[in-house]
Write a protein that holds these residues in place. Structure first.
Motif, mmCIF file in Angstrom:
data_model
loop_
_atom_site.group_PDB
_atom_site.id
_atom_site.type_symbol
_atom_site.label_atom_id
_atom_site.label_comp_id
_atom_site.label_asym_id
_atom_site.label_seq_id
_atom_site.Cartn_x
_atom_site.Cartn_y
_atom_site.Cartn_z
ATOM 1 N N THR A 405 0.760 -1.248 0.126
ATOM 2 C CA THR A 405 -0.018 0.078 -0.073
ATOM 3 C C THR A 405 0.898 1.412 -0.032
ATOM 4 O OG1 THR A 405 -1.724 -1.100 1.370
ATOM 5 C CG2 THR A 405 -1.841 1.262 1.164
ATOM 6 N N LEU A 406 1.926 1.379 0.863
ATOM 7 C CA LEU A 406 2.683 2.451 0.954
ATOM 8 C C LEU A 406 3.412 2.810 -0.420
ATOM 9 C CD1 LEU A 406 4.233 2.218 4.717
ATOM 10 C CD2 LEU A 406 2.420 3.955 3.645
ATOM 11 N N ALA A 407 3.958 1.649 -0.789
ATOM 12 C CA ALA A 407 4.796 1.597 -2.014
ATOM 13 C C ALA A 407 4.060 2.046 -3.327
ATOM 14 C CB ALA A 407 5.571 0.343 -2.347
ATOM 15 N N MET A 408 2.697 1.600 -3.264
ATOM 16 C CA MET A 408 1.832 1.855 -4.588
ATOM 17 C C MET A 408 1.259 3.149 -4.416
ATOM 18 S SD MET A 408 2.496 -0.448 -6.871
ATOM 19 C CE MET A 408 4.123 -0.640 -6.174
ATOM 20 N N ALA A 409 1.490 4.067 -3.430
ATOM 21 C CA ALA A 409 0.989 5.488 -3.324
ATOM 22 C C ALA A 409 1.168 6.428 -4.178
ATOM 23 C CB ALA A 409 1.211 5.943 -1.931
ATOM 24 N N PRO A 410 2.489 6.293 -4.900
ATOM 25 C CA PRO A 410 2.730 7.215 -6.245
ATOM 26 C C PRO A 410 1.680 6.946 -7.245
ATOM 27 C CG PRO A 410 4.739 6.349 -5.353
ATOM 28 C CD PRO A 410 3.686 5.644 -4.689
ATOM 29 N N LEU A 411 0.930 5.880 -7.524
ATOM 30 C CA LEU A 411 -0.203 5.783 -8.517
ATOM 31 C C LEU A 411 -1.193 6.760 -8.038
ATOM 32 C CD1 LEU A 411 -0.349 1.929 -9.174
ATOM 33 C CD2 LEU A 411 0.812 3.595 -10.556
ATOM 34 N N ALA A 412 -1.594 6.823 -6.988
ATOM 35 C CA ALA A 412 -2.782 7.765 -6.774
ATOM 36 C C ALA A 412 -2.499 9.204 -6.544
ATOM 37 C CB ALA A 412 -3.389 7.194 -5.392
ATOM 38 N N VAL A 413 -1.369 9.628 -6.600
ATOM 39 C CA VAL A 413 -0.748 11.037 -6.548
ATOM 40 C C VAL A 413 -0.442 11.518 -7.721
ATOM 41 C CG1 VAL A 413 0.660 12.713 -5.245
ATOM 42 C CG2 VAL A 413 -0.204 10.770 -4.236
ATOM 43 N N SER A 414 -0.792 12.818 -8.259
ATOM 44 C CA SER A 414 -0.634 13.111 -9.654
ATOM 45 C C SER A 414 0.853 13.448 -9.599
ATOM 46 C CB SER A 414 -1.505 14.208 -10.146
ATOM 47 O OG SER A 414 -1.205 15.280 -9.487
ATOM 48 N N GLY A 415 1.419 13.659 -11.103
ATOM 49 C CA GLY A 415 2.648 14.332 -11.198
ATOM 50 C C GLY A 415 2.723 15.666 -11.034
ATOM 51 N N ILE A 416 1.617 16.380 -11.073
ATOM 52 C CA ILE A 416 1.619 17.832 -10.613
ATOM 53 C C ILE A 416 1.810 17.925 -9.175
ATOM 54 C CG2 ILE A 416 0.230 19.669 -10.425
ATOM 55 C CD1 ILE A 416 1.262 19.749 -13.052
ATOM 56 N N VAL A 417 1.453 17.144 -8.653
ATOM 57 C CA VAL A 417 1.595 17.435 -6.965
ATOM 58 C C VAL A 417 2.824 16.909 -6.655
ATOM 59 C CG1 VAL A 417 0.931 16.610 -4.805
ATOM 60 C CG2 VAL A 417 -1.069 16.930 -6.417
ATOM 61 N N VAL A 418 3.430 15.981 -7.014
ATOM 62 C CA VAL A 418 4.787 15.555 -6.754
ATOM 63 C C VAL A 418 5.812 16.755 -7.212
ATOM 64 C CG1 VAL A 418 6.711 13.753 -7.397
ATOM 65 C CG2 VAL A 418 4.168 13.041 -7.057
ATOM 66 N N GLY A 419 5.496 17.115 -8.719
ATOM 67 C CA GLY A 419 6.325 18.135 -8.939
ATOM 68 C C GLY A 419 6.333 19.542 -8.136
ATOM 69 N N LEU A 420 5.106 19.874 -7.915
ATOM 70 C CA LEU A 420 5.045 20.928 -6.736
ATOM 71 C C LEU A 420 5.768 20.695 -5.476
ATOM 72 C CD1 LEU A 420 3.696 23.847 -6.187
ATOM 73 C CD2 LEU A 420 1.650 22.488 -5.436
ATOM 74 N N GLY A 421 5.677 19.494 -5.064
ATOM 75 C CA GLY A 421 6.295 19.477 -3.652
ATOM 76 C C GLY A 421 7.794 19.281 -3.716
ATOM 77 N N LEU A 422 8.659 18.800 -4.913
ATOM 78 C CA LEU A 422 9.767 18.562 -5.067
ATOM 79 C C LEU A 422 10.389 20.296 -5.419
ATOM 80 C CD1 LEU A 422 10.396 15.637 -7.525
ATOM 81 C CD2 LEU A 422 11.223 16.234 -5.404
ATOM 82 N N LEU A 423 9.498 21.109 -6.064
ATOM 83 C CA LEU A 423 9.882 22.299 -6.532
ATOM 84 C C LEU A 423 9.695 23.511 -5.249
ATOM 85 C CD1 LEU A 423 10.198 24.638 -8.608
ATOM 86 C CD2 LEU A 423 7.879 25.262 -8.540
ATOM 87 N N ARG A 424 9.020 23.004 -4.198
ATOM 88 C CA ARG A 424 8.634 23.702 -2.935
ATOM 89 C C ARG A 424 9.732 23.259 -2.091
ATOM 90 N NH1 ARG A 424 7.563 28.559 -2.809
ATOM 91 N NH2 ARG A 424 6.540 28.400 -0.969
ATOM 92 N N GLY A 425 10.131 22.067 -2.073
ATOM 93 C CA GLY A 425 11.092 21.515 -1.317
ATOM 94 C C GLY A 425 12.333 21.353 -1.563
#
Length: 571
Positions: A405-425
């Protein structure tokens, strides 16, 4: 043996024993750093303002008529219509593949993996070339003496493009369920006097319904989080949540973008949880041991029923050609045609841009080079991650299910959100024990791509690992092999087809990734082919289709590898 040799003999097995746990721990650290931390950064920014904990930003999103109706409401509305269109196009395809035998059937079924391989921005450019004002459809209509149609920047164009992307997914899921129906149950119903339609309604359809529901749920999740297709075919006037987050980021409205991204992620996670629970309850239905026999699609008689069936299949084939084949062919055709007819002017433009373009302009060669290099780097990171997660998630018990479940979480989170998080962090930098640590440029993009790609490696490898006889590993361990050596020498050779297919998926997903890349790419050192297609599309269609055709060649090569080795995607 010398004392030094005996020492090395004792050290080597110890290193092997620690190898698999070390890779697993590294995978966990990578996920924590490049996925959970960035996503957590987005969540924190949505509830922390000026150092104070507050729900005001999220509350403003949920109470604003603009966000609640115009953004979230419209996103759900277009996702619902897109789901209906995908079902309308996908279910007849499942009927044809499950019930008929014809030349090219296996190839046609293999094509249903294309939604996982084709870059969405390429699909969008194909629809522009097909349905644009000067596109293929209007050219055919004008040749026939009919008036043209204007479909671009309409909801209809977005829905049809989403159906292009998701109908094959519906077809694949439902075909597998249809082929698992036990023919003996249907024969029993017919023997008790049921008509063919009654037997389908009472026996077959109840077994197909869970697969239809799974396909519909997945389609709704994917279209709810759609970004490149809506951006290219709808623009900001038909903005969905993802498109509006991108606009807020472009306008440097990071806090508002984080709040909207948090709401979207919460909805996506809830929908994904519903899907996983439903899939878990319905998995394993149907044995497939005695499948329904398939009929030949080629004419065998002039029976009115058979003729009507084949006419229906032919009509469906025409729709498939228009919706699925037309956009891809239109993109390729548009790349080699102009007002003067056949021409290579668009490809010459790319060559000239490469030779004489300014530094700030998008050049084709760096885009191609970056896409391939990022794809190879993503493969190097995602492949061991996916294999290790596949090993850890294979078996029973709550611990393995938690890992899955924890490892498959990226399938449920969009690339936009991941990109925004990487950008802000990590891109802006974080303080670690007084040292400023930043991950920028190519490293940040590869990290985002690896997070998006490794679940597909796991989904190709884990089912094969779970089917291996556990006595094989036990025998290797009893002979003194470490767990890592048993995996390398025994298990991986037996699941090599899944490993190769997962590697092809990882490379293809990286090459076609647009969502996170468009946020993280800056300067000629990091933009990729999908980003170049989008930049050219905003100015001239011809160069955009030329770059899209080059992207098609790269992804087509990945499809060939997946089709050759990815047999487990048939199930």
């Amino acid at each position: 043996m010398s004392r030094r040799g005996r020492t090395l003999a004792r050290v080597a097995p110890a290193g092997e024993r620690a190898l698999l746990p070390a890779v697993a721990a590294t995978t966990g650290v990578v996920l924590l750093v490049v996925f959970y931390y960035p996503v957590g950064t987005v969540f924190v920014e949505s509830v922390v303002v000026d150092g104070r904990l507050t729900l005001a930003p999220v509350r403003e999103i949920l109470t604003s008529e603009f966000y609640l109706v115009d953004i979230l409401g419209f996103t759900a509305y277009q996702a619902f219509l897109s789901t209906l269109a995908s079902l309308a196009l996908g279910l007849p395809g499942a009927w044809v593949l499950a019930r008929f035998e014809f030349p090219g059937r296996r190839l046609l079924r293999s094509v249903t993996i294309l939604p996982f391989v084709l870059p969405s921005i390429m699909v969008a450019i194909g629809f522009v070339a097909m349905f644009g004002r000067n596109g293929t459809l209007n050219a055919v209509l004008r040749t026939a003496g009919l008036g043209g149609v204007e479909l671009l920047f309409t909801l209809e164009a977005v829905i049809v493009a989403h159906a292009f992307y998701n109908a094959p997914l519906v077809t694949r899921v439902v075909t597998a369920a249809w082929e698992s129906v036990d023919a003996r149950a249907v024969e029993t119903a017919r023997g008790l006097g049921a008509s063919p339609s009654r037997a389908f309604r009472d026996v077959v359809f109840p077994q197909l319904l869970p697969a239809v529901a799974v396909g519909a749920t997945l389609t709704f999740v994917f279209t709810f989080a759609s970004f490149p297709i809506v951006l290219a075919l709808g623009g900001f006037q038909l903005a969905t949540v993802e498109v509006w987050i991108f606009k807020l980021v472009s306008d440097l409205e990071y806090a508002e973008a984080a709040a909207l991204a948090t709401v979207e992620t919460g909805i996506s996670l809830a929908l994904t949880y519903v899907y996983l629970r439903y899939e878990g309850r319905t998995s394993g239905q149907g044995t497939g041991a005695n499948p329904l026999p398939r009929r030949s699609l080629l004419p065998e008689s002039l029976d009115p029923g058979a003729v009507a069936t084949r006419l229906a299949v032919f009509a469906y084939g025409l729709v498939v050609c228009v919706v699925f084949v037309g956009p891809v062919l239109s993109m390729v055709l548009s790349s080699v045609t102009g007002s003067e007819g056949l021409t290579l002017a668009h490809y010459r433009f790319l060559v000239e841009r490469q030779a004489t373009g300014a530094e700030f302009q998008v050049k084709p060669l760096p885009a191609i080079r970056n896409s391939i290099l990022f794809g190879v780097a993503t493969l190097a990171v995602a492949l061991p991650m996916g294999v290790v997660v596949g090993v850890l998630s294979t078996g029973e018990g709550w611990g393995r299910k938690a890992v899955d479940t924890l490892a498959m979480a990226p399938l449920a989170v969009s690339g936009i959100v991941v990109g925004l998080g990487l950008l802000r962090g990590l891109v802006f930098g974080v303080d670690v024990f007084g040292t400023r640590v930043a991950i920028t440029g190519a490293v940040a993009i590869v990290a985002a791509h690896a997070v998006a790609a490794y679940p597909f490696v796991t989904r190709n490898v884990a089912p094969l690992l779970s089917q291996l006889d556990p006595r094989l590993v036990e025998s290797a361990r009893s002979l003194g092999a470490s767990r890592a050596r048993a995996l390398w020498d025994v298990e991986l050779p037996l699941v090599s087809a899944g490993v190769v297919a997962g590697a092809a998926f990882a490379f293809a997903i990286s090459v076609g990734e647009f969502d996170s890349t468009v946020i993280l790419a800056s300067g000629s050192g990091s933009y990729t082919m999908p980003v170049a297609v989008e930049r050219y599309l905003g100015r001239r269609l011809g160069p955009a289709t030329a770059m899209g055709s080059i992207l098609l060649v790269v992804t087509a090569a990945s499809f060939v590898v997946i089709d050759r080795f990815g047999g487990r995607w048939e199930s």
